[in-house]
Design a protein around this motif. Structure first.
Motif, PDB file in Angstrom:
ATOM      1  N   LEU A 164      -2.373  -5.147  -0.544  1.00  0.00           N
ATOM      2  CA  LEU A 164      -2.155  -3.964   0.288  1.00  0.00           C
ATOM      3  C   LEU A 164      -1.669  -4.344   1.687  1.00  0.00           C
ATOM      4  N   TYR A 170       2.180  -6.477  -1.009  1.00  0.00           N
ATOM      5  CA  TYR A 170       1.678  -5.106  -0.892  1.00  0.00           C
ATOM      6  C   TYR A 170       0.845  -4.735  -2.111  1.00  0.00           C
ATOM      7  N   LEU A 171       1.364  -4.978  -3.320  1.00  0.00           N
ATOM      8  CA  LEU A 171       0.636  -4.579  -4.524  1.00  0.00           C
ATOM      9  C   LEU A 171      -0.674  -5.346  -4.683  1.00  0.00           C
ATOM     10  N   SER A 218      -1.894   1.851  -4.863  1.00  0.00           N
ATOM     11  CA  SER A 218      -0.667   1.360  -4.244  1.00  0.00           C
ATOM     12  C   SER A 218       0.519   1.910  -5.025  1.00  0.00           C
ATOM     13  N   ASN A 262      -1.949   1.744  -9.761  1.00  0.00           N
ATOM     14  CA  ASN A 262      -0.871   1.150  -8.995  1.00  0.00           C
ATOM     15  C   ASN A 262       0.417   1.524  -9.730  1.00  0.00           C
TER      16      ASN A 262
END
Length: 494
Positions: free
Chosen positions: A479, A475-476, A230, A206
């Motif tokens: 997702l 998001y991290l 990500s 990530n």
């Protein structure tokens, strides 16, 4: 004239000397997109600055085309996930620059920067890119750095003088740095980052990159997209820009932030210039600086140039720290004319200066003569008459005059084919990286990237509001991609 380099880079720590390759060195990461052949463990120890973080080094090739040649130690730091049962993986971070220290970010800044949720679920890993901080820093003679001629040459003779100085400084920095100087480009950093992924034992990473750190992320996604889980990028770099577009858009971004400051001052009673014609005060102040009438409040024996004042303002636009800027401008405006002269004293033989070693190998921008340079400068000034162009980018372009035309990592449009969805955030009124840069990167990678504008001001984005922070965190960790057309409203003064 004092060089502008230190205004463009962070304060860097002492470096490590490169030596010859050793049997334990990480193997070549393979051609971009290919498979790697070996990995090396990092010997983690408590960081000297803060024992709650771990520090180590990774031995890597100076030139990835010659993996058995000379090597350097990549400095790395990490903070392990505070809730191991909920750990997602590693989060590699780069705070920008070029020249900012990822080690310092991980050790000193990450806990205040990232939310508790991110700290619980990721090992936050920062590294000093090659040439920066403790990763064999690029070093140059301090005395020579202080001899930089004007970056505003008035004719061909002064243009030639600047080119000659740049070549002399380049040779000096290469002599003090060694072979790594010629391999400080971002593509080499991308190879280093994939070797770091291997050393961490991770199939996928990530990544969180800010400002120049977004270029590292973009090019990693081009070369190793299938190794990303990500990637969140804030204040994005558009690496497809030519010289004119780069200069003019950068100047327009600085000028736009100046007007945002003026509007804030007009409506805010806390502004030290409230009720006055701020633009007129500013223009008059720069004219007085041109005449040598303004001294540095912190060093009264030094005169302030108009460029130095504009650069101070430019940095305050990052926050934005408008109250501080207004107080500073009001104080300078109240000064009586001074005849004192500026002096600089070098107190060390060499200084860490990675900016141009990176920038001039990442951008093929080489004005050939004064006529071409003057035309670019006129376009820049038309875009930013009050800020007099971009304090940052004008100096950056000027510093590459006289360098060889060949660069390791020339501009190109992004071509990302294997990466997952990448999240981009960008301030609408970013003083350094024009919003059009993010929009253009998004157009180049529309099938891969999602762009969320922050509708306010400032260069930093993640901690601007609950909206910006939640967009990145969701998001991290999960997702979860923001819906198309999403944006975040301005918060506070930004």
């Amino acid at each position: 004239m004092r060089p502008l380099f230190r205004a463009l880079t962070g304060v860097l720590t002492a470096g490590l000397l490169a030596g010859s390759a050793t049997p334990g060195m990480a193997a070549d990461a393979g051609p971009p997109g290919g498979s790697s052949t070996a990995q090396q463990a990092i010997d983690w120890k408590p960081c000297p600055q803060d024992a709650t973080a771990e520090c180590g080094t990774l031995r890597l090739p100076v030139d990835w085309a010659r993996p058995s040649g000379e090597a350097f130690d990549l400095a790395v730091a990490r903070r392990k996930a505070t809730d191991p049962d909920r750990r997602v993986g590693v989060l590699l971070v780069n705070p920008g620059g070029p020249g900012d220290s990822g080690v310092d970010f991980a050790v000193r800044r990450a806990q205040a920067h990232f939310s508790t949720d991110i700290q619980e679920r990721f090992d936050i890993v920062g590294f000093d890119p090659r040439g920066v901080g403790a990763s064999h820093p690029v070093k140059c003679s301090t005395e020579l750095l202080h001899q930089q001629p004007s970056v505003h040459p008035r004719d061909q003779a002064e243009f030639d003088e600047l080119a000659e100085y740049n070549r002399a400084l380049r040779d000096d920095c290469r002599r003090h740095t060694g072979p790594l100087f010629d391999h400080a480009d971002t593509l080499s950093v991308v190879r280093d980052m994939d070797a770091l992924r291997q050393a961490l034992g991770e199939q996928k990473i990530n990544y969180f990159g800010h400002s120049y750190g977004t270029l590292i992320g973009e090019q990693y996604a081009e070369q190793y997209g299938d190794r990303i889980r990500s990637m969140a990028l804030t204040a994005n770099i558009d690496h497809s820009l030519g010289a004119r577009e780069f200069l003019v858009s950068s100047a327009a971004a600085a000028e736009d932030s100046f007007h945002q400051f003026v509007k804030w001052c007009d409506r805010s009673s806390s502004c030290a210039l409230h009720g006055r014609d701020v633009t007129a005060v500013w223009d008059r102040l720069l004219a007085r600086a041109d005449r040598g009438e303004i001294t540095d409040p912190d060093s009264p024996d030094r005169l302030l140039t108009a460029h130095a004042i504009a650069l101070f303002a430019f940095k305050r636009f990052y926050g934005p720290d408008w109250d501080e800027l207004a107080t500073y401008v009001a104080g300078l405006d109240a000064q009586e004319p001074s005849e004192r002269r500026r002096s600089d004293d070098a107190d060390q033989q060499t200084t860490s200066e990675p900016f141009y070693a990176v920038f001039c190998q990442d951008w093929r921008i080489r004005p050939k003569d004064h006529r071409e340079y003057a035309a670019l400068t006129r376009a820049e000034l038309r875009a930013a008459p009050h800020m007099r162009g971009s304090p940052r980018v004008h100096a950056a372009v000027a510093g590459c005059i006289g360098w060889p035309d060949e660069v390791n990592n020339p501009q190109h449009r992004l071509r990302i084919t294997e990466a997952p969805k990448i999240l981009m955030l960008h301030s609408r009124h970013d003083p350094a990286n024009h919003f059009s840069w993010a929009a253009d990167v998004h157009r180049q990678t529309r099938g891969t990237t999602v762009l969320v504008p922050y509708e306010g001001a400032g260069h930093s984005v993640y901690n601007r509001s609950d909206c910006t922070r939640d967009a990145v965190d969701d998001y991290l960790t999960q997702l979860r991609i923001p819906s198309a057309g999403s944006s975040c409203a301005p918060a506070g003064t930004g």
